[in-house]
Structures are given as structure tokens and as C-alpha cells.
Design a protein around this motif. Structure first.
Motif, short mmCIF file in Angstrom:
data_model
loop_
_atom_site.label_atom_id
_atom_site.label_comp_id
_atom_site.label_asym_id
_atom_site.label_seq_id
_atom_site.Cartn_x
_atom_site.Cartn_y
_atom_site.Cartn_z
N GLN A 70 0.84 -1.19 0.00
CA GLN A 70 0.00 0.00 0.00
C GLN A 70 0.88 1.24 0.00
N GLN A 71 0.69 2.07 -1.05
CA GLN A 71 1.48 3.30 -1.12
C GLN A 71 0.82 4.39 -0.28
N PRO A 72 1.60 5.12 0.50
CA PRO A 72 1.01 6.22 1.26
C PRO A 72 0.45 7.28 0.34
N ALA A 73 -0.62 7.92 0.78
CA ALA A 73 -1.23 8.97 -0.03
C ALA A 73 -0.21 10.06 -0.33
N GLY A 74 -0.26 10.51 -1.58
CA GLY A 74 0.65 11.59 -1.96
C GLY A 74 2.09 11.17 -2.12
N SER A 75 2.34 9.87 -2.23
CA SER A 75 3.72 9.40 -2.38
C SER A 75 4.34 9.95 -3.66
N THR A 76 5.54 10.49 -3.56
CA THR A 76 6.17 11.13 -4.72
C THR A 76 7.52 10.50 -5.03
N ARG A 77 7.76 9.28 -4.58
CA ARG A 77 9.02 8.62 -4.89
C ARG A 77 9.03 8.27 -6.38
N PRO A 78 10.20 7.96 -6.96
CA PRO A 78 10.24 7.53 -8.36
C PRO A 78 9.41 6.26 -8.57
N HIS A 79 8.49 6.31 -9.52
CA HIS A 79 7.59 5.19 -9.76
C HIS A 79 8.06 4.29 -10.90
N HIS A 80 8.73 4.86 -11.88
CA HIS A 80 8.92 4.16 -13.16
C HIS A 80 10.37 3.82 -13.48
N LEU A 81 11.31 4.17 -12.63
CA LEU A 81 12.72 3.95 -12.95
C LEU A 81 13.12 2.52 -12.59
N ASP A 82 12.71 1.59 -13.42
CA ASP A 82 12.94 0.17 -13.18
C ASP A 82 14.36 -0.21 -13.60
N VAL A 106 10.93 17.52 -6.08
CA VAL A 106 11.30 17.78 -7.48
C VAL A 106 12.80 17.58 -7.67
N ASP A 107 13.58 18.09 -6.73
CA ASP A 107 15.04 17.93 -6.82
C ASP A 107 15.45 16.46 -6.72
N GLN A 108 14.79 15.72 -5.84
CA GLN A 108 15.11 14.29 -5.69
C GLN A 108 14.76 13.52 -6.95
N LEU A 109 13.61 13.82 -7.55
CA LEU A 109 13.22 13.16 -8.79
C LEU A 109 14.20 13.50 -9.92
N TYR A 110 14.62 14.76 -9.96
CA TYR A 110 15.60 15.17 -10.98
C TYR A 110 16.89 14.37 -10.83
N SER A 111 17.37 14.24 -9.60
CA SER A 111 18.61 13.49 -9.37
C SER A 111 18.43 12.02 -9.74
N ALA A 112 17.27 11.44 -9.38
CA ALA A 112 17.02 10.03 -9.69
C ALA A 112 16.95 9.79 -11.19
N ILE A 113 16.26 10.68 -11.91
CA ILE A 113 16.13 10.54 -13.36
C ILE A 113 17.49 10.71 -14.02
N LYS A 114 18.24 11.70 -13.58
CA LYS A 114 19.56 11.96 -14.17
C LYS A 114 20.48 10.76 -13.97
N TYR A 115 20.49 10.20 -12.76
CA TYR A 115 21.33 9.03 -12.49
C TYR A 115 20.90 7.84 -13.34
N TYR A 116 19.58 7.65 -13.44
CA TYR A 116 19.05 6.55 -14.25
C TYR A 116 19.45 6.71 -15.71
N MET A 117 19.38 7.93 -16.21
CA MET A 117 19.73 8.19 -17.61
C MET A 117 21.21 7.94 -17.88
N THR A 118 22.06 8.26 -16.93
CA THR A 118 23.49 8.02 -17.13
C THR A 118 23.82 6.53 -17.18
N ARG A 119 22.93 5.70 -16.64
CA ARG A 119 23.15 4.25 -16.66
C ARG A 119 22.68 3.60 -17.96
N ILE A 120 21.99 4.37 -18.80
CA ILE A 120 21.57 3.85 -20.10
C ILE A 120 22.74 4.00 -21.07
N SER A 121 23.10 2.91 -21.71
CA SER A 121 24.23 2.93 -22.65
C SER A 121 23.88 3.80 -23.86
N ARG A 122 24.61 4.90 -24.04
CA ARG A 122 24.35 5.77 -25.19
C ARG A 122 24.68 5.07 -26.50
#
Length: 553
Positions: free
Chosen positions: A309-321, A375-391
Motif C-alpha cells: 500500500q502506497q502512502p497517499a501523496g507518495s512522490t518517490r520515483p515510480h517508473h525507474l525500473d 522535485v530535486d530528488q526526482l531530478y537526481s534520480a532521473i539523471k542518475y538513471y539516464m546516465t546508466r543507459i548505454s548511449r
């Protein structure tokens, strides 16, 4: 020692060839494979057929498992449909093992030569990526020859033969060893081909080889479970369900290995055919036999591993599998979805700021400022995730999308920072001194705010769909917003000239506020530039007009 090193090198070459083929096919067809999988899941039978086709292309049931698991994690397909895909995926990888067991050694030099020429001369094109696939196929065929050559002198040693004899007739040990080999090699296909080569060279008895094949099938399921161990629950449900199917199949088939050797093997030309056709028969039997159990296993897995059960208003990264990183096109899609999640949080902040200004709501102001940390935490998570994708694994279109996502998240992060500064200014210059805007001044802020929210939503649509007309409309809105900001600055000065008390008290805040809103709008509208540039719809004089705009401003 030399023969052992030769064997290890041959096995490594086989695994590397399989990796080249898998990644090469995903680079060429990645987006299309995703569409095929998603569109084919209308029923369990078409889903199984799509699993056979996709796995035959990527030569890895594990890769298909990771792709399918990610679709379940994104809510694109149901768990029973995903389990049906995996029934077909196992058959697909078994069919490839039958193909490679044939004498295709004459193709190896041709594949390697043509592949190297294409890869070197056209590395950045589709032809170059096809060349990478051909290199992988050539290396796999070459590796199989080297395995056969290396095993003959190595396993003629009395010590090695004694060791192999110790596992004879111990099915559980054979299955365990096969599982470990599949996990270490990251490919059940490579292990099955290796075992077939060893059986042909009489290095291992046929019954041991078949036990190792069962273990390789179980190991591929374990490998997918381990790879998705840190993923979302919905993703892990697929791999665990698939593992249950494999374990049940191994438990049912293992006691009947002797029947295969007694009744089927005498009808086959050699040991190689015995191993790969046993592998194929095993997967066909459990896939056809278990296809009707997908709903039951799905319910069982859901009971074993329920969604938290996710807490209401949860804003953690949802899709960065993390498991999707091995499929770059899928990882790009995940990052884009998370970027939209970040934009949703920014929209919440932007909408809330008007209530703070209108009602002097300090509690809401504090909540919105905390959202900027999200917002800052999501930005950091997305940026880190993107750097792990092989260009290197991305095609031209996916590379542009990679850049667009980074640019979008940067703009959202900067908008969040501006909103936080605006809230602090409102607290210090309006709420604490208990001041209010004039009626006309408040109407101007409401007008600008409404346009800003509309533009943010339009920018999210542009980012998601890449519609050129919407991108052009967004730039048109930028010009209109700039004109409004100038007009409202002028009317504010007129109110100051009329010595309107409320306007005098809030003059500094009012001017700063409409200026900050303009800056937010600039970040929002900049999302349109990459889309228009890719479509060739940007005017050549954009830079000159921009400079003129700064001079006029």
C-alpha cells in the motif's frame, strides 16, 4: 592448464556472441519489439506466439522476461498475459538452440567479415547495428567449434573423467550445476549449446547432459528473478511466476529423462540432436501444458507477493525500473514517464502558489516548499538513471529522446526552484507584513498564473507526443506572455503614479513576481525548441529575434 584456458575462452566467446546478438537486435528493433509484445497480448495464445518470435530474435528468454516484466510494472499488460508471453519465450530460445546445433561453421567467417565491414563503415546507422548482430552470430558459431576442439583434450584427462563420473545419476546435482552455469553465463542458450557440444564429444554421458539442460532452464528463471530483485513488486511477480512454471516443469520431467534416452534417443542421429531436441520438447510440453494455468499462477504469485500500500501523496520515483536498463528503448520510456511524474509535482506547486498569494496560507506555503525537495530528488534520480543507459545502444531517434528528457527534467527542476523563491518572497513581503495586492494587481497575477498553468500542461503534451503544431503554439504563447508581462508592468507604474496605497506597499513584490512568472514561462516554452528543431520548423532568424527581444526588454 592450457586446455582449460582454451575452453574458458571459448565459453566466454560464446556468451559474448550471444550478448552482441541480443543487444544488437534490441538496438535495431527495440521499439518495434515493445509494440509487438504489447499489441499481441489480447489473449494468452497470441501472447505466447509473440514471446516465441521476440525471443527468437533477441536469443534470450531472460531479455524477453525483463521487457515483459517492465510492461507489467508500467500497467501496460496484465500479469497472466505476461506469464503467457514467457511460455512462448522458452520455446523461442529452444528453437534457436536447435538451429545453432546444426553444422553452420561455414557461415562463421562470412558473418564476421560482413559484420565487421558494416560496423566499421556505418557504425552510426541501422546497417552498422545489423553488422553488430552478424558479428555476434559469427562469434557464436566460431565459439561452438572452439568448445568442441577444447573439450576433447581436456576431458580425456583421467581426473576430469573421475570428477564427471561422480555426478553421474545424481539428477539433483546435475540440475544445480546447470542452474549455476546459466546464471554465471547470463544465458541458458549458451549453456545448452555448450552441453550439446560436450555430449557430442562424449565428455559427459547423455543422462548427465539432459540433467544439465533441465538445470539451465531452471537457471534462466532464477537469473530473471535475481535481475529484478530490487524492482517493483509488479515486475517481480512476472519473474517469480515464470520461475514457478519452470520449477514445476523440471520436477515433472526429471523422473522421465530415462524414457527419453531409452525410446527417443535411438531414433536420433547423434548426441547433439538428443540434447537440443530434449530442450525443445521440454519447453514445448510445459508451455502447452501450463498455458491454461496462467490465471491460477498469477493469483498465487499475487498472494505470495502482494502489492504494498502506497502512502497517499507518495512522490518517490515510480517508473525507474533498473531491470529495464538492459533494454535501452524501454529504459528511455521509463525515464520519460518519470519526467512526467516530476512535471506533475511541479504543476501541484504552480497551482498551489496562487492560493498562497490569495489567502496568505503559511501552512500551504511550507508544504509547497517541501515539494521542491521532491522535485530535486526526482531530478537526481532521473539523471542518475539516464546516465546508466548505454548511449552506444541507442539509435538516432532514441538519442534525441535521451537529450529531450534531460532537458525537460532540468527545466522542471529550475521551475521548482523559482517557485520556491517566489513563495519565500511572498512570505517575507506580503504575508508577514500583512499586506495585500490591489484588486487590479491581483487580477493581473491571476491572469498570468492561469496562462502559466495552461502552458505547463501544453508543454507536458509536447514532451509526451512531440506534436509540432503544439510546439509552435507553445512558442506563440511565449510571445503573448512576454507582451502581457510588459503591459502589466506599465499598468502597475500607472497605479504608482496615482499613488494607490496597496500598489505602493507591494510594488517590489509585484514587479518581482510578474518577472519570476515570465522566467517560469520561458523554461516551460523552451521545451518546444528540440521538437521544432528536429522537425526543421525553427526559423533561421530565431537567434537574431531573440537578441532583439533582449534589447527591447
Amino acid at each position: 592448464m592450457k586446455h582449460l584456458l582454451n575452453l574458458l575462452a571459448a565459453v566466454a566467446l560464446l556468451v559474448w556472441g550471444t550478448h552482441l546478438v541480443r543487444t544488437g537486435v534490441l538496438r535495431v528493433f527495440g521499439a518495434n519489439l515493445r509494440k509487438i509484445l504489447v499489441q499481441s497480448m489480447r489473449n494468452r495464445f497470441t501472447a505466447a506466439l509473440s514471446g516465441i518470435g521476440v525471443t527468437a530474435l533477441v536469443q534470450s528468454s531472460t531479455a524477453t522476461s525483463l521487457m515483459t516484466s517492465s510492461f507489467v510494472g508500467q500497467g501496460l499488460v496484465t500479469l497472466p498475459a505476461a506469464l503467457a508471453v514467457m511460455r512462448g519465450a522458452d520455446v523461442g530460445t529452444a528453437l534457436i538452440s536447435v538451429l545453432f546445433s546444426a553444422d553452420l561453421s561455414w557461415l562463421s567467417p562470412m558473418f564476421i567479415f560482413v559484420g565487421v565491414v558494416l560496423f566499421i563503415t556505418r557504425s552510426a546507422t541501422v546497417a552498422g547495428r545489423v553488422g553488430r548482430v552478424l558479428i555476434g552470430l559469427g562469434l557464436m558459431l566460431l565459439a561452438l567449434q572452439l568448445v568442441v576442439e577444447a573439450t576433447e583434450p581436456l576431458f580425456s584427462s583421467p581426473a576430469i573423467r573421475a570428477l564427471l563420473a561422480s555426478i553421474n545419476s545424481d539428477v539433483l546435482l546435475e540440475i544445480t550445476i546447470g542452474s549455476v552455469l546459466a546464471i554465471v553465463a547470463y544465458s541458458s542458450l549458451a549453456v545448452v549449446l555448450l552441453v550439446a557440444a560436450m555430449a557430442t564429444s562424449n565428455v559427459v554421458p547423455l543422462d548427465v547432459a539432459l540433467g544439465l539442460v533441465l538445470g539451465a532452464n531452471l537457471g534462466s528463471g532464477l537469473l530473471a528473478v535475481l535481475t529484478t530483485a530490487k524492482s517493483a513488486v509488479s515486475v517481480r511477480q512476472v519473474t517469480i511466476g515464470n520461475l514457478l512454471f519452470k520449477a514445476l516443469g523440471v520436477a515433472i520431467v526429471a523422473p522421465f529423462v530415462g524414457l527419453w534416452i531409452r525410446y527417443v534417443q535411438p531414433e536420433l542421429p547423434n548426441q547433439t540432436h538428443g540434447v537440443v531436441l530434449f530442450h525443445l520438447a521440454f519447453n514445448i510440453v510445459i508451455s502447452v501444458g501450463f498455458i491454461g494455468l496462467t490465471q491460477l499462477v498469477a493469483r498465487l504469485v499475487t498472494h505470495m507477493l502482494p502489492q504494498p500500500q502506497q502512502p497517499a501523496g507518495s512522490t518517490r520515483p515510480h517508473h525507474l525500473d533498473p531491470s529495464a536498463l538492459s533494454t535501452p528503448s524501454l529504459a528511455i520510456s521509463n525515464a520519460a514517464r518519470e519526467a512526467l511524474h516530476q512535471a506533475d509535482v511541479v504543476e501541484t506547486m504552480l497551482i498551489g502558489i496562487l492560493d498562497v498569494i490569495r489567502h496568505n496560507d503559511l501552512r500551504l506555503a511550507q508544504e509547497l516548499r517541501q515539494l521542491d525537495d521532491t522535485v530535486d530528488q526526482l531530478y537526481s534520480a532521473i539523471k542518475y538513471y539516464m546516465t546508466r543507459i548505454s548511449r552506444e545502444a541507442l539509435g538516432e531517434e532514441e538519442s534525441r529522446r535521451w537529450t529531450d528528457i534531460i532537458s525537460f527534467t532540468i527545466n522542471m527542476e529550475q521551475i521548482g526552484d523559482i517557485i520556491e523563491r517566489v513563495i519565500i518572497d511572498v512570505e517575507d513581503k506580503k504575508i508577514k507584513p500583512q499586506r495585500n495586492f490591489s484588486e487590479a494587481g491581483m487580477a493581473e497575477i491571476v491572469e498570468l498564473h492561469g496562462r502559466l498553468v495552461a502552458n505547463l500542461r501544453l508543454s507536458m503534451s509536447v514532451f509526451l507526443n512531440g506534436n509540432v503544431r503544439d510546439a509552435q503554439k507553445l512558442l506563440e504563447e511565449k510571445a503573448r506572455f512576454r507582451d502581457l508581462e510588459r503591459a502589466y508592468a506599465t499598468t502597475h507604474l500607472d497605479r504608482l503614479s496615482d499613488r494607490t496605497t496597496l500598489s505602493i506597499e507591494t510594488s517590489s513584490l509585484h514587479i518581482d513576481l510578474i518577472s519570476d512568472l515570465k522566467r517560469i514561462n520561458s523554461h516551460i516554452c523552451s521545451i518546444a525548441y528540440p521538437i521544432l528543431e528536429s522537425a526543421g520548423a525553427l526559423a533561421p532568424s530565431r537567434l537574431r529575434e531573440s537578441r532583439l527581444g533582449k534589447i527591447e526588454g
